[in-house]
Scaffold this motif. Structure first.
Motif, short mmCIF file in Angstrom:
data_model
loop_
_atom_site.label_atom_id
_atom_site.label_comp_id
_atom_site.label_asym_id
_atom_site.label_seq_id
_atom_site.Cartn_x
_atom_site.Cartn_y
_atom_site.Cartn_z
N GLU A 217 0.80 -1.16 0.01
CA GLU A 217 0.01 -0.10 -0.12
C GLU A 217 0.87 1.22 -0.02
O GLU A 217 0.31 2.16 -0.52
N THR A 218 2.10 1.18 0.43
CA THR A 218 2.89 2.56 0.25
C THR A 218 3.50 2.56 -0.99
O THR A 218 3.82 3.76 -1.25
N ILE A 219 3.41 1.91 -1.88
CA ILE A 219 3.72 1.97 -3.35
C ILE A 219 2.68 2.48 -4.36
O ILE A 219 2.91 3.17 -5.29
N THR A 220 1.37 1.89 -4.12
CA THR A 220 0.35 2.14 -4.92
C THR A 220 0.15 3.67 -5.16
O THR A 220 -0.13 3.92 -6.48
N PRO A 221 0.29 4.67 -4.52
CA PRO A 221 0.08 5.83 -4.67
C PRO A 221 0.99 6.39 -5.95
O PRO A 221 0.53 6.91 -6.67
N GLY A 222 2.09 5.68 -6.00
CA GLY A 222 3.09 6.05 -7.29
C GLY A 222 2.56 5.47 -8.28
O GLY A 222 2.63 6.19 -9.51
N LEU A 223 2.03 4.42 -8.44
CA LEU A 223 1.49 3.55 -9.65
C LEU A 223 0.37 4.36 -10.02
O LEU A 223 -0.13 4.78 -11.23
N LEU A 224 -0.74 5.01 -9.06
CA LEU A 224 -2.11 5.67 -9.47
C LEU A 224 -1.56 7.08 -10.26
O LEU A 224 -2.30 7.50 -11.14
N TYR A 225 -0.38 7.65 -9.75
CA TYR A 225 -0.04 8.70 -10.41
C TYR A 225 0.46 8.39 -12.03
O TYR A 225 0.01 9.18 -12.81
N LEU A 226 1.24 7.34 -11.90
CA LEU A 226 1.82 6.86 -13.44
C LEU A 226 0.52 6.66 -14.10
O LEU A 226 1.06 6.83 -15.53
N VAL A 227 -0.47 6.23 -13.93
CA VAL A 227 -1.62 6.06 -14.77
C VAL A 227 -2.80 7.08 -14.70
O VAL A 227 -3.66 6.86 -15.46
N SER A 228 -2.49 8.38 -14.08
CA SER A 228 -3.40 9.35 -14.31
C SER A 228 -3.39 9.98 -15.42
O SER A 228 -2.80 9.85 -16.26
N GLU A 229 -4.62 11.00 -15.60
CA GLU A 229 -4.79 11.53 -16.66
C GLU A 229 -3.71 12.55 -17.17
O GLU A 229 -3.23 12.63 -18.24
N ASP A 230 -2.84 13.11 -15.86
CA ASP A 230 -1.72 14.10 -16.06
C ASP A 230 -0.40 13.31 -15.97
O ASP A 230 0.63 13.99 -15.72
N ALA A 231 -0.38 11.98 -16.13
CA ALA A 231 0.60 11.11 -15.82
C ALA A 231 1.70 11.78 -16.65
O ALA A 231 1.68 12.18 -17.91
N PRO A 232 3.23 11.34 -16.29
CA PRO A 232 4.22 11.66 -17.19
C PRO A 232 4.47 10.62 -18.03
O PRO A 232 3.56 9.65 -18.08
N SER A 233 5.35 10.59 -19.00
CA SER A 233 5.74 9.57 -19.80
C SER A 233 7.09 9.12 -19.88
O SER A 233 8.00 9.97 -19.85
N ARG A 234 7.52 7.91 -20.06
CA ARG A 234 9.08 7.31 -20.13
C ARG A 234 9.74 7.74 -18.86
O ARG A 234 10.87 8.13 -18.92
N VAL A 235 9.00 7.27 -17.72
CA VAL A 235 9.78 7.44 -16.20
C VAL A 235 9.82 6.13 -15.75
O VAL A 235 8.97 5.53 -15.88
N ILE A 236 10.88 5.88 -15.20
CA ILE A 236 11.19 4.96 -14.26
C ILE A 236 11.08 5.32 -12.92
O ILE A 236 11.97 6.11 -12.28
N LEU A 237 10.01 5.25 -12.16
CA LEU A 237 9.65 5.42 -10.83
C LEU A 237 10.02 4.38 -9.88
O LEU A 237 9.33 3.22 -9.96
N CYS A 238 10.75 4.39 -8.90
CA CYS A 238 11.22 3.48 -7.94
C CYS A 238 10.46 4.05 -6.85
O CYS A 238 10.47 5.17 -6.52
N ALA A 239 9.79 2.88 -6.11
CA ALA A 239 9.06 3.23 -4.77
C ALA A 239 9.37 2.16 -3.79
O ALA A 239 9.54 0.85 -4.09
N GLY A 240 8.98 2.49 -2.50
CA GLY A 240 9.11 1.54 -1.33
C GLY A 240 9.09 2.52 -0.17
O GLY A 240 9.69 3.37 0.15
N ALA A 241 8.23 1.72 0.76
CA ALA A 241 8.02 2.28 2.38
C ALA A 241 7.77 3.95 1.87
O ALA A 241 7.98 4.58 3.01
N GLY A 242 6.97 4.19 0.91
CA GLY A 242 6.45 5.79 0.97
C GLY A 242 7.48 6.74 0.30
O GLY A 242 7.12 7.73 0.21
N CYS A 243 8.68 6.14 0.04
CA CYS A 243 9.89 6.62 -0.48
C CYS A 243 9.73 6.57 -2.26
O CYS A 243 9.17 5.62 -2.59
#
Length: 309
Positions: A217-243
């Motif tokens: 659950e600490t990672i999913t907010p990052g996923l939600l941003y990556l699939v949002s309407e205003d998402a970036p593209s060609r980004v490697i987002l690293c996520a864990g523990a809210g970081c």
């Protein structure tokens, strides 16, 4: 402004447990209709059961959302096509694809069978390509799509005993790079998520004290941003523990060797210059490197090329 997914349809692979389940619940909580795809296999890919996927569907329905389950093996193109066809029959569109399904068959490369190497590649890489490929024409027709591939620090940086997994996860970056370019004109944005989470696949690899910090659950907010309407593209987002952090690949300015000086001995003598990070930059496509090298050679010869730098 709140990020919402009302009216959007999402397919989340491997969403019967762990990260995929967290992603699916997160999408549903913000209005998405979700396809819960899970083969119900063990972490090594053996076995199958529909129980996990159906349980997540019931969770979503209990919170007032819409969801259906499908047990497609993502490595099987025909099963993936059936999943997408059922999604279209149910809701008439596919807006979001979250490629999360995966397995582990860890061994040192010396002891790993090529069958285990191929199986991991088939699930992670071919499976992700199968789902994206089946949804691609739908997204192009809609003029809208958001695709996420799940990478890993094992692929980006390496990890002992994971040659198969690391190779598959590094491949996600290459697939993202190309689909980002090809999808741009149709408003299809493509990213990678590189998570570190406490899941069935990592519970034996992570110290117990860290498991509570690394909840999916600490990672999913990052996923939600990556699939949002205003998402970036060609980004490697690293996520864990809210970081959250971004992995970037840079290329050094490098050197030019001409004529008789273009020898392995000269490269060895000047390798510190090859590695010098001053002037490094991120290249946005393969031809950027071609232009860079051709420009350096042309400038040395006083040739005027028709390209920019």
């Amino acid at each position: 402004m709140d990020i919402r997914f009302d009216g959007r349809v999402a397919i989340v692979t491997g969403s019967g447990a762990g990260l995929g389940r967290a992603h699916a619940l997160g999408l549903a909580a913000r209005g998405a209709r979700v396809v819960i795809n899970d083969l119900g296999a063990a972490t090594d890919g053996t076995g199958a059961s529909s129980d996990a996927a159906q349980a997540v569907v019931e969770e979503i329905r209990a919170m007032g959302g819409e969801a259906i389950a499908h047990g497609a093996d993502v490595a099987d193109e025909a099963q993936v096509a059936d999943m997408v066809a059922q999604t279209m029959a149910q809701w008439g569109r596919v807006d979001i694809v979250v490629n999360n399904a995966g397995i582990l068959r860890d061994k040192t490369f010396a002891k790993m069978s090529m069958a285990d190497f191929r199986k991991v590649i088939d699930v992670h890489l071919i499976g992700s390509a199968n789902v994206a490929h089946a949804c691609w024409p739908i997204m192009r027709e809609q003029g809208y799509g958001r695709v996420v591939f799940t990478s890993s620090a094992s692929g980006l940086y390496g990890n002992f005993g994971q040659a198969n997994y690391g190779a598959a996860k590094a491949a996600m970056m290459g697939l993202m790079n190309v689909l980002h370019i090809e999808g741009a004109r149709d408003n299809i944005r493509v990213n990678c998520l590189a998570p570190t989470a406490a899941t069935r696949m990592t519970e034996d690899l992570i110290p117990e004290q860290a498991l509570a910090l690394l909840a999916p659950e600490t990672i999913t907010p990052g996923l939600l941003y990556l699939v949002s309407e205003d998402a970036p593209s060609r980004v490697i987002l690293c996520a864990g523990a809210g970081c959250y952090a971004q992995t970037l690949i840079f290329e050094t300015e490098g050197i030019l060797l001409e004529g008789d000086a273009n020898t392995p001995e000269e490269i060895a003598a000047r390798f510190a210059q090859v590695q010098d990070e001053e002037g490094k930059r991120e290249l946005t496509d393969a031809f950027s490197q071609t232009r860079k090298f051709a420009r350096k050679a042309a400038d040395a010869r006083g040739i005027d090329l028709p390209w920019g730098a």
